[in-house]
Design a protein around this motif. Structure first.
Motif, PDB file in Angstrom:
ATOM      1  N   GLU A  32       0.756  -1.071   0.006  1.00  0.00           N
ATOM      2  CA  GLU A  32      -0.211   0.093  -0.095  1.00  0.00           C
ATOM      3  C   GLU A  32       0.898   1.342  -0.005  1.00  0.00           C
ATOM      4  O   GLU A  32       0.274   2.281  -0.532  1.00  0.00           O
ATOM      5  CB  GLU A  32      -1.001  -0.062   1.344  1.00  0.00           C
ATOM      6  N   ALA A  37       0.708   2.307  -5.532  1.00  0.00           N
ATOM      7  CA  ALA A  37      -0.537   1.866  -4.736  1.00  0.00           C
ATOM      8  C   ALA A  37      -1.181   3.087  -4.083  1.00  0.00           C
ATOM      9  O   ALA A  37      -2.311   3.132  -3.936  1.00  0.00           O
ATOM     10  CB  ALA A  37       0.005   0.833  -3.686  1.00  0.00           C
ATOM     11  N   ILE A  38      -0.238   4.145  -4.006  1.00  0.00           N
ATOM     12  CA  ILE A  38      -0.516   5.458  -3.175  1.00  0.00           C
ATOM     13  C   ILE A  38      -1.773   6.264  -3.525  1.00  0.00           C
ATOM     14  O   ILE A  38      -2.725   6.610  -3.130  1.00  0.00           O
ATOM     15  CB  ILE A  38       0.398   6.382  -2.848  1.00  0.00           C
ATOM     16  N   ILE A  39      -2.007   6.010  -4.957  1.00  0.00           N
ATOM     17  CA  ILE A  39      -3.087   6.617  -5.506  1.00  0.00           C
ATOM     18  C   ILE A  39      -4.543   5.855  -5.711  1.00  0.00           C
ATOM     19  O   ILE A  39      -5.497   6.247  -5.746  1.00  0.00           O
ATOM     20  CB  ILE A  39      -2.822   6.951  -7.360  1.00  0.00           C
ATOM     21  N   HIS A  40      -4.231   4.619  -5.155  1.00  0.00           N
ATOM     22  CA  HIS A  40      -5.530   3.881  -4.738  1.00  0.00           C
ATOM     23  C   HIS A  40      -5.794   3.670  -3.217  1.00  0.00           C
ATOM     24  O   HIS A  40      -4.856   3.732  -2.419  1.00  0.00           O
ATOM     25  CB  HIS A  40      -5.325   2.230  -5.452  1.00  0.00           C
ATOM     26  N   PRO A  41      -7.205   3.309  -3.104  1.00  0.00           N
ATOM     27  CA  PRO A  41      -7.533   3.317  -1.522  1.00  0.00           C
ATOM     28  C   PRO A  41      -6.762   2.252  -0.884  1.00  0.00           C
ATOM     29  O   PRO A  41      -6.343   1.131  -1.326  1.00  0.00           O
ATOM     30  CB  PRO A  41      -8.866   3.256  -1.443  1.00  0.00           C
ATOM     31  N   PRO A  42      -6.692   2.088   0.414  1.00  0.00           N
ATOM     32  CA  PRO A  42      -5.994   1.209   1.058  1.00  0.00           C
ATOM     33  C   PRO A  42      -6.862  -0.289   0.975  1.00  0.00           C
ATOM     34  O   PRO A  42      -7.933  -0.360   0.651  1.00  0.00           O
ATOM     35  CB  PRO A  42      -6.221   1.348   2.723  1.00  0.00           C
TER      36      PRO A  42
ATOM     37  N   LEU B 319       1.219  11.728  -0.695  1.00  0.00           N
ATOM     38  CA  LEU B 319       0.677  12.151  -1.913  1.00  0.00           C
ATOM     39  C   LEU B 319      -0.234  12.841  -1.503  1.00  0.00           C
ATOM     40  O   LEU B 319      -1.379  12.964  -0.684  1.00  0.00           O
ATOM     41  CB  LEU B 319      -0.001  10.680  -2.664  1.00  0.00           C
ATOM     42  N   PHE B 329      -8.450  11.231  -5.707  1.00  0.00           N
ATOM     43  CA  PHE B 329      -7.926  12.516  -6.127  1.00  0.00           C
ATOM     44  C   PHE B 329      -8.233  12.842  -7.678  1.00  0.00           C
ATOM     45  O   PHE B 329      -8.782  11.996  -8.524  1.00  0.00           O
ATOM     46  CB  PHE B 329      -6.227  12.086  -6.544  1.00  0.00           C
ATOM     47  N   ARG B 427      -2.556  11.483   1.475  1.00  0.00           N
ATOM     48  CA  ARG B 427      -2.498  10.093   1.856  1.00  0.00           C
ATOM     49  C   ARG B 427      -0.965  10.114   2.196  1.00  0.00           C
ATOM     50  O   ARG B 427      -0.060  10.347   1.840  1.00  0.00           O
ATOM     51  CB  ARG B 427      -2.691   9.102   0.730  1.00  0.00           C
ATOM     52  N   ARG B 429       1.453   6.920   3.971  1.00  0.00           N
ATOM     53  CA  ARG B 429       1.285   5.493   4.401  1.00  0.00           C
ATOM     54  C   ARG B 429       2.745   5.116   4.649  1.00  0.00           C
ATOM     55  O   ARG B 429       3.628   5.575   3.919  1.00  0.00           O
ATOM     56  CB  ARG B 429       0.800   4.675   3.039  1.00  0.00           C
ATOM     57  N   PRO B 438      -2.933   3.818   7.394  1.00  0.00           N
ATOM     58  CA  PRO B 438      -2.845   4.473   6.450  1.00  0.00           C
ATOM     59  C   PRO B 438      -3.757   5.818   6.772  1.00  0.00           C
ATOM     60  O   PRO B 438      -5.029   5.904   7.176  1.00  0.00           O
ATOM     61  CB  PRO B 438      -3.673   3.800   5.297  1.00  0.00           C
ATOM     62  N   GLU B 440      -5.126   9.359   5.816  1.00  0.00           N
ATOM     63  CA  GLU B 440      -6.037  10.093   4.469  1.00  0.00           C
ATOM     64  C   GLU B 440      -7.046  10.844   5.159  1.00  0.00           C
ATOM     65  O   GLU B 440      -7.952  10.716   6.067  1.00  0.00           O
ATOM     66  CB  GLU B 440      -6.572   9.082   3.741  1.00  0.00           C
TER      67      GLU B 440
END
Lengths: 126, 460
Positions: A32, A37-42, B319, B329, B427, B429, B438, B440
């Motif tokens: 994650e 991955a950071i642009i996608h949700p956990p 991010l 985003f 975000r 992480r 995480p 957010e």
């Protein structure tokens, strides 16, 4: 255990049985926090339930539509709770030990059903 | 001229000519006065029957007007009135040249003198002369006087000490569209010609560009520009002497006190039509000016802001980008990028939004993260890493504000122009040795920028 993520379809692919839920959780977290991955949700949430005496019971729950998928073969999931949808794959047999009561479920084409297991347990204890 | 008329009339009633005076009762009437109390043409004297004065003699008179040669020549009196004129230098420009080649016979202001405005039966420059006061160290002033009617005309001026002038007049030398400052060292250049420029989010046309070297502060540039058009300027501006420069376009309003723009409170208010080369600006002056475009629109420099995040730890991936309002985003920029493999330059299909950092920043191309060193128009340069094998062909692009694995406890975006308030999504992480839940959230980005602190909950 090797895990890969299909971010476009939100599928985690595992090519091995999941026998250490803590390690599974950490491996997912490692996925994650990558640039891809950071642009996608956990993928999941994680909790450790205290069992007393210092023992903990790990629980992983997939969120945000993520699912788990194994290739064809026989696999087991144990070492904690894993709440997720496992995608059906032809020839893939997954035995999942679930919950504090250690319920056992199977996903796939064949394998023991809960009724089969119950019958077997009754037969064994009788 | 009333004295001249009285003297002539006194001669005209003599029985005979005397000595060198050729006027007597035997000759024609030498002069007539339109009327001392004629409110339309007070003190307008007409010399008759061959009686006349020359230009040198005209300098001996300071009130009224003299018409002679049957109306072929006219000397009109000018009287300057207004505040702050006492002791201030005045000069008169007629038909693009200093009157009498710049040689003055009048003392310091306020002045009262006669000027030849008609010769050989034709008005010079329609009878218009301009009286100017552009003394170094004082705010400038000028007045166009219509002298065609004769009599005495008024030039209204307003002069006061210019507190923004701190250099000595000898600090500068003029050239063709340039002024060189000795201290601090720098050259101010004026480039005449139409340009279309964008400042902030406003694209407008301008008719000239002010640029300079030496990273001069605007207060120094202002003084150099004032020098360029002061009374004794040796600079030529667009082919004319600096001392008569007034404005870029005849349709513009004059800025009398400072033809290139005024300086107030450390802020330079450029005269209409002038574009300031932003690359010449001192870093402390990036927002200390205001322009007026060719069409009269005031244009102010953009408010430069940034977003930042704190409470980070090394190996955190952070991010920050615009929020799309539905948990993700906003990656829809509507533009694509094309570039060859191994290149560090990407060509966009269109210019990015006004609130994208044009200095160093972050870009996602086909979801691959890159940094860049600058954006100019539709060219993104300094990509790192370079474009991967296969290149990009009309690949989707968007511009996060921060997109990196940090090695610090805080991160800031590159600066970008404030266009409008927006909501940013962050975000953070970390799945390393000390994983965190995480993090957010969203946060507002306003005219002052935006910031957020990550919440670090151990992931157990």
């Amino acid at each position: 255990m090797s895990l890969t993520a299909d971010f476009a379809n939100r599928i985690v692919h595992s090519d091995a049985s999941i026998t250490d839920m803590v390690a599974f959780h950490l491996a997912l977290r490692d996925i994650e926090d990558g640039a891809d991955a950071i642009i996608h949700p956990p993928i999941h949430t994680y909790k450790e339930v205290s069992l007393g005496g210092g023992a903990v019971f790990p629980a992983v729950a997939f969120i945000n539509g993520w699912t788990l998928q194994f290739p064809a073969g026989n696999w087991v999931i144990r070492g904690g709770n894993l709440d997720c949808t496992i995608n059906p794959v032809s020839g893939a047999y997954i035995e999942r030990t679930q919950s504090a009561a250690y319920a056992v479920t199977s996903i796939g084409a064949g394998g023991a059903t809960p009724a089969d297991i119950a019958t077997a347990v009754w037969a064994y204890t009788q | 001229v009333l004295d001249l008329h009285a003297w002539l009339q006194d001669l005209a009633d003599n029985p005979n000519v005397t000595a060198d005076d050729n006027v007597s009762i035997l000759g024609a009437v030498p002069s007539e006065l339109a009327g001392k109390r004629n409110t339309l043409r007070p003190s307008a004297l007409t010399l008759l029957n061959g009686v006349n004065i020359d230009s040198l003699t005209s300098q001996r008179f300071n009130f009224g007007s003299v018409e002679q040669g049957g109306g072929a020549e006219l000397y009109t009196g000018i009287n300057t009135i207004g505040s702050g004129l006492t002791g201030r230098s005045h000069y008169v420009v007629q038909n693009g040249a200093k009157y009498n080649s710049g040689t003055k016979w009048w003392p310091a202001g306020p002045i009262r003198a006669l000027f030849k405005v008609k010769t050989a039966g034709a008005l010079i420059n329609s009878g218009i002369v301009t009286v100017l006061s552009r003394e170094w160290g004082y705010a400038f002033s000028h007045f166009d006087v219509d002298c065609s009617a004769g009599s005495e005309q008024v030039a209204a001026l307003s002069v006061s000490a210019d507190g923004n002038i701190s250099r000595l007049v000898g600090n500068y030398t003029g050239g063709a569209n340039t002024v060189t400052s000795t201290t601090p060292a720098g050259v101010v250049t004026l480039t005449f010609g139409t340009v279309t420029k964008t400042l902030g989010n406003v694209t407008k046309q301008y008719k000239g560009t002010i640029s300079w070297t030496g990273a001069l502060r605007l207060a120094e540039v202002y003084q150099a520009l004032q020098w360029a058009c002061h009374e004794n300027s040796t600079a030529t501006l667009n082919g004319i002497a600096g001392w008569q420069y007034r404005k870029l376009d005849a349709a513009y309003n004059d800025v009398q006190a400072a033809p290139f723009g005024t300086l107030s409170g450390g802020k330079f208010f450029a005269a209409q039509g002038w574009w300031i080369d932003v690359n010449s600006l001192h870093s402390a002056d990036l927002q200390s000016y205001q322009l007026i475009s060719d069409d009269g629109t005031p244009v102010v420099p953009p408010n430069v802001i940034a977003v930042s995040a704190g409470n980070l730890m090394a190996t955190d991936y952070i991010l920050i980008g615009k929020d799309n309002g539905s948990g993700g985003f906003n990656t829809s920029t509507g533009i694509t990028g094309t570039g060859s493999a191994s290149s560090t330059t990407l060509t966009l299909s269109g210019a990015p939004a006004g609130d994208v950092a044009t200095g160093a920043g972050y870009i996602r191309i086909a979801n691959n993260p890159h940094t860049y060193t600058g954006i100019s128009g539709t060219t993104v340069s300094g990509l790192s890493p370079a474009i991967p094998t296969g290149g990009y062909s009309a690949a989707a692009v968007w511009f996060p504000y921060i997109d990196k694995q940090t090695s610090q406890t805080s991160e800031s975006s590159g600066t970008f122009n404030y266009v409008a308030d927006f909501t940013a999504r962050v975000r953070v992480r970390n799945g390393g040795a000390s994983p965190i839940v995480p993090f957010e959230t969203t946060f507002p980005v306003t005219v002052t920028g935006g910031s957020v602190n990550a919440i670090r909950n151990a992931d157990v």
